[in-house]
Design a protein around this motif. Structure first.
Motif, PDB file in Angstrom:
ATOM      1  N   UNK A 168      13.092   5.714   2.445  1.00  0.00           N
ATOM      2  CA  UNK A 168      11.787   5.808   1.786  1.00  0.00           C
ATOM      3  C   UNK A 168      11.357   7.260   1.780  1.00  0.00           C
ATOM      4  N   UNK A 169      10.819   7.711   0.667  1.00  0.00           N
ATOM      5  CA  UNK A 169      10.420   9.116   0.559  1.00  0.00           C
ATOM      6  C   UNK A 169       9.027   9.367   1.114  1.00  0.00           C
ATOM      7  N   UNK A 170       8.325   8.306   1.523  1.00  0.00           N
ATOM      8  CA  UNK A 170       7.032   8.431   2.201  1.00  0.00           C
ATOM      9  C   UNK A 170       6.926   7.285   3.203  1.00  0.00           C
ATOM     10  N   UNK A 171       6.071   7.430   4.168  1.00  0.00           N
ATOM     11  CA  UNK A 171       5.948   6.441   5.232  1.00  0.00           C
ATOM     12  C   UNK A 171       5.469   5.105   4.683  1.00  0.00           C
ATOM     13  N   UNK A 172       6.210   4.058   5.004  1.00  0.00           N
ATOM     14  CA  UNK A 172       5.854   2.703   4.592  1.00  0.00           C
ATOM     15  C   UNK A 172       5.015   2.078   5.699  1.00  0.00           C
ATOM     16  N   UNK A 173       3.833   1.589   5.345  1.00  0.00           N
ATOM     17  CA  UNK A 173       2.935   0.973   6.318  1.00  0.00           C
ATOM     18  C   UNK A 173       2.527  -0.400   5.827  1.00  0.00           C
ATOM     19  N   UNK A 174       2.706  -1.393   6.682  1.00  0.00           N
ATOM     20  CA  UNK A 174       2.301  -2.746   6.336  1.00  0.00           C
ATOM     21  C   UNK A 174       3.027  -3.298   5.118  1.00  0.00           C
ATOM     22  N   UNK A 175       4.277  -2.877   4.935  1.00  0.00           N
ATOM     23  CA  UNK A 175       5.044  -3.359   3.796  1.00  0.00           C
ATOM     24  C   UNK A 175       4.592  -2.791   2.467  1.00  0.00           C
ATOM     25  N   UNK A 176       3.805  -1.710   2.495  1.00  0.00           N
ATOM     26  CA  UNK A 176       3.286  -1.094   1.269  1.00  0.00           C
ATOM     27  C   UNK A 176       3.881   0.300   1.072  1.00  0.00           C
ATOM     28  N   UNK A 177       4.267   0.579  -0.168  1.00  0.00           N
ATOM     29  CA  UNK A 177       4.819   1.890  -0.528  1.00  0.00           C
ATOM     30  C   UNK A 177       3.710   2.748  -1.101  1.00  0.00           C
ATOM     31  N   UNK A 178       3.476   3.942  -0.543  1.00  0.00           N
ATOM     32  CA  UNK A 178       2.389   4.796  -1.047  1.00  0.00           C
ATOM     33  C   UNK A 178       2.652   5.280  -2.474  1.00  0.00           C
ATOM     34  N   UNK A 219       1.913   0.036  -3.301  1.00  0.00           N
ATOM     35  CA  UNK A 219       2.598  -1.098  -3.925  1.00  0.00           C
ATOM     36  C   UNK A 219       3.357  -1.889  -2.871  1.00  0.00           C
ATOM     37  N   UNK A 220       3.356  -3.211  -3.016  1.00  0.00           N
ATOM     38  CA  UNK A 220       4.049  -4.073  -2.066  1.00  0.00           C
ATOM     39  C   UNK A 220       5.554  -3.972  -2.248  1.00  0.00           C
ATOM     40  N   UNK A 221       6.273  -3.938  -1.119  1.00  0.00           N
ATOM     41  CA  UNK A 221       7.733  -3.919  -1.136  1.00  0.00           C
ATOM     42  C   UNK A 221       8.268  -5.311  -0.831  1.00  0.00           C
ATOM     43  N   UNK A 222       9.458  -5.649  -1.326  1.00  0.00           N
ATOM     44  CA  UNK A 222      10.068  -6.921  -0.941  1.00  0.00           C
ATOM     45  C   UNK A 222      10.403  -6.905   0.544  1.00  0.00           C
ATOM     46  N   UNK A 223      10.447  -8.085   1.155  1.00  0.00           N
ATOM     47  CA  UNK A 223      10.771  -8.163   2.570  1.00  0.00           C
ATOM     48  C   UNK A 223      12.251  -7.890   2.778  1.00  0.00           C
ATOM     49  N   UNK A 239       2.116  -2.027 -13.924  1.00  0.00           N
ATOM     50  CA  UNK A 239       2.865  -1.211 -14.881  1.00  0.00           C
ATOM     51  C   UNK A 239       3.266   0.137 -14.315  1.00  0.00           C
ATOM     52  N   UNK A 240       2.667   0.550 -13.207  1.00  0.00           N
ATOM     53  CA  UNK A 240       2.989   1.836 -12.602  1.00  0.00           C
ATOM     54  C   UNK A 240       4.128   1.740 -11.583  1.00  0.00           C
ATOM     55  N   UNK A 241       4.704   0.551 -11.446  1.00  0.00           N
ATOM     56  CA  UNK A 241       5.760   0.343 -10.462  1.00  0.00           C
ATOM     57  C   UNK A 241       7.051  -0.042 -11.172  1.00  0.00           C
TER      58      UNK A 241
END
Length: 576
Positions: free
Chosen positions: A556-566, A546-550, A520-522
């Motif tokens: 991105x407003x923050x560094x994406x690591x491992x397909x995850x959005x901080x 949160x997981x991002x689609x492939x 619910x937070x995404x």
């Protein structure tokens, strides 16, 4: 490549903004300039029209489609220029009409449209009409342009009623007649220096049609209409016992004596006829603080065409609130044929990079008591979570720039600029501070001139001008200066430039599709892109990644690591 700022803008996102399309405004990125605080060309401490012209290359590189100028007319500055002496001239402290023409030519040469503020609810008390009214007798044609009434009491010594102005204190001011005796009272919704016009008077109608043509003939592309919901008023004495003119329960009915009356739309139907005399037609956007269900009337194609939606500005940083507001406003726009507008900061509210860092802040005074007290105490960025505020502001802005509709930006937000809280009383200018002392800190904190140079010459104002600015700039402004941020590929300025360049790929169909999320937070929505694949926009309001689609992360407003959005971040992902 860092998706926050990226590299060169692909050729596919370049756009010829000089195309005179009648629909240019529907998905425009509009940059608000508060002229007295943007750039000072002559060293007098006040920003001016030539100063704006000198910064056109900056605006061009930023990537905005239009600029909106707050009032630049002759004014005593009783309310930041919204007390207008002459609607068809430039304040001599800001330049001349020739300077204005040169500015328009420079902006148009860069493919940037020009929107100007128009203030139809009131003039200044120095306007030639009001001076004529003061010199004329009660009941005269000159007084009929304004709202004059006899006072109460044995000798008219009491105001006609106890209504209060928006800026605090009474809404009526007594005049001294030409023979030196106390006389009638005039009505002012705002400061006493801003007498309200009588829009039941045909002469008022005709004069504003002349003003609209005056600026349109000079190349102005559109108008922002100040207090658009207040022009028509029912001043019948039957309303005098109304306890307050600010009662919220009256706003949804169209029957409030002063606000959002149905008959106001006859004025804008007249204006629309004038707008349509030009090719392309001139545009307009209403500043109408009305019930959400009544906003569409202002945005109708027969009226102004657009109305500001301040719903996100007033919302907390919350996924549920954002989704409800976005869904409602897009549906409203689709039903009326209008275009949605989105805004987080302007000259009247606390900058959103600060609001989101307040303990409970959202609106101008802070949504909660902690935020309000911070402002009243003269808060400083060191006393809020400025990093959190900026992170959330960038996330919210990235979400907004991906939405269908017009995005309105306020000067300095592209620098991540924080609100200035500690302004000495002797330097303050906003009447709300003085009329509501201890209750309202006023709006000066978001109107402090923006910094251009991190290391200015002694006595200069961070590149704003060659001398001190008209509102004092704090020392920490050096960290937000344009020169500092241009040297930093990870700066807020770099992010805005990248986002605004990429945004043109989204221009097209004015709709989105929500993608369901188990969190619910995404918030996750999809829009078609101009190239291959769809754009997925994901904002993470929650504490966990949160997981991002492939796909390809465009921004991105923050560094994406491992397909995850901080947490507190937004990403734009192109999915084939």
């Amino acid at each position: 490549m860092n998706p926050r700022t990226g590299g060169p803008v692909p050729a596919t996102v370049q756009q010829d903004l000089t195309n005179p399309s009648a629909d240019w405004w529907r998905q425009a990125a509009v940059y608000q300039i508060y002229p007295r605080s943007f750039a000072d060309s002559n060293g007098d401490g006040i920003g001016d029209i030539p100063g704006i012209t000198s910064r056109v290359p900056y605006l061009d590189r930023l990537g905005v489609d239009a600029v909106w100028l707050s009032p630049f007319y002759p004014s005593a500055l009783a309310d930041g220029g919204y007390d207008v002496d002459d609607y068809r001239d430039v304040d001599p402290r800001l330049g001349t009409l020739d300077d204005f023409d040169a500015m328009v030519a420079a902006l148009h040469g860069a493919g940037i449209k020009v929107i100007v503020d128009i203030v139809p609810n009131h003039t200044s008390d120095r306007h030639v009409w009001f001076q004529e009214a003061l010199a004329s007798a009660p009941g005269s044609a000159a007084r009929e342009r304004y709202i004059f009434r006899e006072g109460r009491g044995q000798n008219g010594e009491l105001p006609p009623n106890e209504w209060t102005s928006i800026f605090g204190g009474g809404a009526w001011e007594r005049v001294t007649e030409a023979d030196g005796t106390p006389g009638q009272w005039y009505f002012h919704l705002f400061a006493k220096e801003q007498p309200d016009l009588n829009w039941d008077n045909p002469e008022v109608h005709e004069d504003f049609l002349t003003t609209l043509r005056f600026w349109s003939d000079r190349g102005v592309d559109g108008f922002r209409v100040d207090v658009a919901h207040s022009l028509k008023k029912d001043m019948d004495a039957a309303h005098d016992d109304l306890e307050t003119i600010h009662r919220a329960d009256l706003f949804a009915s169209g029957e409030h004596p002063l606000w959002d009356r149905d008959e106001v739309h006859s004025i804008y139907a007249e204006w629309r006829k004038v707008f349509n005399e030009y090719n392309p037609p001139r545009t307009a956007v209403a500043e109408a603080w009305v019930h959400a269900d009544r906003r569409a009337k202002y945005a109708s194609p027969e009226g102004l065409g657009q109305a500001f939606n301040f719903d996100l500005l007033q919302a907390d940083f919350d996924a549920g609130q954002f989704r409800e507001i976005i869904t409602k406003n897009l549906a409203e726009a689709a039903a009326t044929g209008a275009s949605s507008t989105w805004v987080f900061s302007n000259h009247d509210v606390v900058r959103h990079a600060t609001r989101y860092g307040l303990p409970k802040g959202s609106g101008r005074g802070g949504a909660g008591a902690d935020g309000k007290e911070w402002l009243l105490d003269g808060g400083d960025p060191a006393e809020v979570d400025a990093a959190l505020g900026l992170r959330r502001a960038e996330a919210a802005t990235a979400l907004m720039l991906a939405l269908p509709g017009s995005a309105y930006l306020y000067q300095g937000e592209e620098l991540g600029l924080q609100e200035v809280g500690r302004i000495p009383e002797k330097d303050r200018q906003d009447p709300t501070f003085f009329r509501n002392r201890g209750v309202d800190v006023g709006r000066d904190g978001c109107r402090v001139p923006i910094p251009w140079e991190a290391a200015p010459a002694e006595g200069a104002s961070f590149g704003f001008g060659t001398d001190k600015a008209h509102l004092p700039q704090p020392a920490w402004f050096k960290d937000y200066a344009v020169s500092a941020e241009e040297a930093d590929s990870g700066s807020t300025l770099a992010f805005y430039r990248r986002a605004l360049a990429l945004r043109h790929e989204l221009e097209g169909a004015e709709h989105l599709e929500w993608a369901e999320s188990s969190d619910d937070d995404v918030l996750h929505f999809v829009r078609p892109g101009s190239g291959q694949g769809a754009w997925h926009v994901v904002t993470n309001f929650g504490p966990a990644a949160a997981a991002l689609p492939e796909g390809e992360v465009l921004l991105a407003t923050a560094e994406v690591e491992g397909g995850k959005l901080p947490s507190d971040a937004t990403a734009w992902v192109r999915v084939p």
